[in-house]
Design a protein around this motif. Sequence first.
Motif, PDB file in Angstrom:
ATOM      1  N   VAL A   1     -52.570 -53.545   0.066  1.00  0.00           N
ATOM      2  CA  VAL A   1     -51.133 -53.269   0.165  1.00  0.00           C
ATOM      3  C   VAL A   1     -50.800 -51.929  -0.481  1.00  0.00           C
ATOM      4  N   ALA A   2     -51.397 -51.648  -1.640  1.00  0.00           N
ATOM      5  CA  ALA A   2     -51.162 -50.371  -2.326  1.00  0.00           C
ATOM      6  C   ALA A   2     -51.720 -49.206  -1.504  1.00  0.00           C
ATOM      7  N   TRP A   3     -52.933 -49.364  -0.986  1.00  0.00           N
ATOM      8  CA  TRP A   3     -53.516 -48.306  -0.145  1.00  0.00           C
ATOM      9  C   TRP A   3     -52.639 -48.037   1.075  1.00  0.00           C
ATOM     10  N   LEU A   4     -52.216 -49.127   1.704  1.00  0.00           N
ATOM     11  CA  LEU A   4     -51.383 -49.006   2.902  1.00  0.00           C
ATOM     12  C   LEU A   4     -50.071 -48.299   2.589  1.00  0.00           C
ATOM     13  N   ALA A   5     -49.445 -48.667   1.464  1.00  0.00           N
ATOM     14  CA  ALA A   5     -48.174 -48.046   1.070  1.00  0.00           C
ATOM     15  C   ALA A   5     -48.345 -46.550   0.831  1.00  0.00           C
ATOM     16  N   MET A   6     -49.425 -46.161   0.176  1.00  0.00           N
ATOM     17  CA  MET A   6     -49.657 -44.743  -0.110  1.00  0.00           C
ATOM     18  C   MET A   6     -49.923 -43.944   1.171  1.00  0.00           C
ATOM     19  N   ILE A   7     -50.740 -44.478   2.050  1.00  0.00           N
ATOM     20  CA  ILE A   7     -51.042 -43.781   3.312  1.00  0.00           C
ATOM     21  C   ILE A   7     -49.780 -43.637   4.152  1.00  0.00           C
ATOM     22  N   ALA A   8     -49.040 -44.742   4.290  1.00  0.00           N
ATOM     23  CA  ALA A   8     -47.812 -44.705   5.086  1.00  0.00           C
ATOM     24  C   ALA A   8     -46.766 -43.792   4.446  1.00  0.00           C
ATOM     25  N   GLY A   9     -46.661 -43.828   3.107  1.00  0.00           N
ATOM     26  CA  GLY A   9     -45.695 -42.975   2.409  1.00  0.00           C
ATOM     27  C   GLY A   9     -45.992 -41.506   2.598  1.00  0.00           C
ATOM     28  N   TYR A  10     -47.251 -41.123   2.432  1.00  0.00           N
ATOM     29  CA  TYR A  10     -47.626 -39.726   2.667  1.00  0.00           C
ATOM     30  C   TYR A  10     -47.407 -39.346   4.128  1.00  0.00           C
ATOM     31  N   GLY A  11     -47.658 -40.299   5.025  1.00  0.00           N
ATOM     32  CA  GLY A  11     -47.435 -40.031   6.442  1.00  0.00           C
ATOM     33  C   GLY A  11     -45.984 -39.720   6.746  1.00  0.00           C
ATOM     34  N   LYS A  12     -45.071 -40.491   6.149  1.00  0.00           N
ATOM     35  CA  LYS A  12     -43.635 -40.256   6.355  1.00  0.00           C
ATOM     36  C   LYS A  12     -43.209 -38.890   5.825  1.00  0.00           C
ATOM     37  N   CYS A  13     -43.845 -38.461   4.719  1.00  0.00           N
ATOM     38  CA  CYS A  13     -43.511 -37.169   4.109  1.00  0.00           C
ATOM     39  C   CYS A  13     -44.228 -36.007   4.793  1.00  0.00           C
ATOM     40  N   GLY A  14     -45.115 -36.300   5.726  1.00  0.00           N
ATOM     41  CA  GLY A  14     -45.845 -35.245   6.415  1.00  0.00           C
ATOM     42  C   GLY A  14     -47.041 -34.710   5.663  1.00  0.00           C
ATOM     43  N   ASN A  15     -47.425 -35.376   4.575  1.00  0.00           N
ATOM     44  CA  ASN A  15     -48.559 -34.914   3.772  1.00  0.00           C
ATOM     45  C   ASN A  15     -49.831 -35.630   4.242  1.00  0.00           C
ATOM     46  N   VAL A  16     -50.356 -35.147   5.359  1.00  0.00           N
ATOM     47  CA  VAL A  16     -51.484 -35.811   6.001  1.00  0.00           C
ATOM     48  C   VAL A  16     -52.753 -35.716   5.154  1.00  0.00           C
ATOM     49  N   SER A  17     -52.954 -34.581   4.498  1.00  0.00           N
ATOM     50  CA  SER A  17     -54.174 -34.387   3.712  1.00  0.00           C
ATOM     51  C   SER A  17     -54.267 -35.383   2.560  1.00  0.00           C
ATOM     52  N   GLU A  18     -53.119 -35.660   1.881  1.00  0.00           N
ATOM     53  CA  GLU A  18     -53.124 -36.631   0.789  1.00  0.00           C
ATOM     54  C   GLU A  18     -53.334 -38.049   1.314  1.00  0.00           C
ATOM     55  N   ALA A  19     -52.758 -38.335   2.480  1.00  0.00           N
ATOM     56  CA  ALA A  19     -52.975 -39.649   3.087  1.00  0.00           C
ATOM     57  C   ALA A  19     -54.456 -39.848   3.378  1.00  0.00           C
ATOM     58  N   ARG A  20     -55.102 -38.817   3.910  1.00  0.00           N
ATOM     59  CA  ARG A  20     -56.530 -38.931   4.219  1.00  0.00           C
ATOM     60  C   ARG A  20     -57.361 -39.044   2.932  1.00  0.00           C
ATOM     61  N   ARG A  21     -56.911 -38.379   1.867  1.00  0.00           N
ATOM     62  CA  ARG A  21     -57.630 -38.483   0.591  1.00  0.00           C
ATOM     63  C   ARG A  21     -57.619 -39.916   0.093  1.00  0.00           C
ATOM     64  N   VAL A  22     -56.457 -40.574   0.174  1.00  0.00           N
ATOM     65  CA  VAL A  22     -56.363 -41.977  -0.232  1.00  0.00           C
ATOM     66  C   VAL A  22     -57.285 -42.827   0.638  1.00  0.00           C
ATOM     67  N   PHE A  23     -57.253 -42.590   1.934  1.00  0.00           N
ATOM     68  CA  PHE A  23     -58.079 -43.368   2.863  1.00  0.00           C
ATOM     69  C   PHE A  23     -59.568 -43.209   2.535  1.00  0.00           C
ATOM     70  N   ASP A  24     -59.975 -41.978   2.259  1.00  0.00           N
ATOM     71  CA  ASP A  24     -61.395 -41.710   1.991  1.00  0.00           C
ATOM     72  C   ASP A  24     -61.863 -42.318   0.667  1.00  0.00           C
ATOM     73  N   GLU A  25     -60.918 -42.582  -0.248  1.00  0.00           N
ATOM     74  CA  GLU A  25     -61.278 -43.191  -1.534  1.00  0.00           C
ATOM     75  C   GLU A  25     -61.551 -44.690  -1.420  1.00  0.00           C
ATOM     76  N   ILE A  26     -61.107 -45.297  -0.331  1.00  0.00           N
ATOM     77  CA  ILE A  26     -61.278 -46.741  -0.153  1.00  0.00           C
ATOM     78  C   ILE A  26     -62.727 -47.009   0.245  1.00  0.00           C
ATOM     79  N   VAL A  27     -63.380 -47.864  -0.509  1.00  0.00           N
ATOM     80  CA  VAL A  27     -64.795 -48.163  -0.234  1.00  0.00           C
ATOM     81  C   VAL A  27     -64.958 -48.795   1.137  1.00  0.00           C
ATOM     82  N   LYS A  28     -64.144 -49.788   1.430  1.00  0.00           N
ATOM     83  CA  LYS A  28     -64.218 -50.455   2.722  1.00  0.00           C
ATOM     84  C   LYS A  28     -62.797 -50.710   3.230  1.00  0.00           C
ATOM     85  N   PRO A  29     -62.191 -49.711   3.892  1.00  0.00           N
ATOM     86  CA  PRO A  29     -60.812 -49.882   4.365  1.00  0.00           C
ATOM     87  C   PRO A  29     -60.707 -50.992   5.401  1.00  0.00           C
TER      88      PRO A  29
END
Length: 554
Positions: free
Chosen positions: A244-272
């Motif tokens: 839920v936290a990962w999803l919130a961060m990815i979606a939040g960065y997506g809404k703000c247009g910060n795609v690179s930070e969203a991808r950074r969060v995604f890449d930190e997840i061991v098994k998304p």
Amino acid sequence: MSQRPFPTKRNTFSTISHYLQFSKTISQLKQTHSFFLKTLPKPQYHPFLTQFLTQLLRACGDNLGYARHVFDQIPNCKNQFLWTSLIRSLVFQGHFIQSILLYSRMQRKGIFPSGFTFSSVLNACARVPAMFEGQQVHASVEKSGFLRNNVVQTALLDMYAKCGFVLDAQRLFNAMEEKDVVAWTAMICGYAKVGLMHEAWCLFDAMEERNVVSWTAMVAGYANYGDMGAAKEFYDRMVEKNSVAWLAMIAGYGKCGNVSEARRVFDEIVKPDASCWAAMVACYAQNGYAKVAIEMYVAMRDQSVRITDVAIVGALSACTQLGDVKMAEALAKNIEEGCCDRALFVSNALIHMHAKFGCMEQAWREFSRMKERDVVSYSTMITALSDHGEFQEALVLFSKMQKEGIKPNQVTFIGVLNACSHGGLVEDGCKLFELMTQILKIVPLSEHFTCMVDLLGRAGHLEKAYNLIIEYGGASDAGIWGALLGACRVYGNAALGEIAASHLFEIEPENVGNYVLLANIYASLNKWEDAERLRKMISVKEKRKSPGRSWVAS
């Protein structure tokens, strides 16, 4: 038990009880049920149904239909435990509306609910959400004297919080003598849900014992309302991060247009999980990275990640942006093969994609097969019909939409007014604009005025078009004045053309097309000096027309 046959002679009650006690699986329970139905007359087997159903509810898992059938066989069942057990089982399996209906039936039968009954049905009301039914349960709780029950209090608090009634939740929270971590977390989630993040933070700060849900509520709350700085601060402090936290961060960065930070969060997840993959697809699609969104979707399939409806809608959007016909066909095939739930918004996205590719037959087929339609479904289809020149069909569909009781919105009226404009349906357009502004009280956007000015202008009603602009204050919109200038060009109205052009020169001074249009108006009226003056202005300012470009991939 299924490994040994039942004895052929008549069994005693104690023997049947023995079989019931040792029946653990659905198969064994069904054998037992069948046996005592055949062995005992109805008046004698009814008492065994209660014991049998208790065992069945423990073993049935997702198969609640059989339990409901057995329950309905018990005449005038007054056993509170059975009613409550079935309600709780329905809630646990996600059948929230059925559980609320069963609770209502229990009330009508005059069976006194327990605290577990109330907490279960309140949980169902919170999840639907069903605020009106929840308030009725609250009234029953007060009458029954369970308002001091800590479990019931927490369930009431959670119900009001999840339904967005935070003041009612807060009153309950303040009145609670003992507040456990569940109550604190429910209140924090309630504040976060409606954007009261300062109140949520104060409560979180005062909370002695925090759990992963309370941490996640803070992250998701700040992310949902665009404060990614605060969201990241809480996210970084989380000891145990979850989906839920990962999803919130990815979606939040997506809404703000910060795609690179969203991808950074995604890449930190061991098994998304599938939700995080879907959020990343949507993030790319909504920020114009259509090709990467498609690549993410393909990677999901290659890695056998479950395709969610969010992922497929993101892929459909990306495909529409790219104009990729082959991918569009592949996505439509994936949906037909059942890659995800055919949710309402999946069908809406599919209609939009088909229409953008000019496949109106497929768009119509998808629209027709929908069991449920909302305002987006109708608006998408009306806009598609308008864009493809099927103006009368768009008006017919708009009329059908109203008959079905679906209230049109701003997007619906853009589509239907566009149909009137391009179809020359002046009377229909004027009536629809009046319906929108005067009856439905929908605030018109610049797109609506542009449609109306274009509609009136095409029909030669230039003065009416100009008065409409002045009346509704569209002086700062290039599209509206551009529509009027274009109509003035057709009908050779230099006076209004000069007014429209003067506004356009201020709004978009670099757009050479406006100068050319006014020069053409002068030329058509043989005002050569004025036309030449404008052409010299164009030459002096060295204006250039922007080259055209197709959005369709070659």
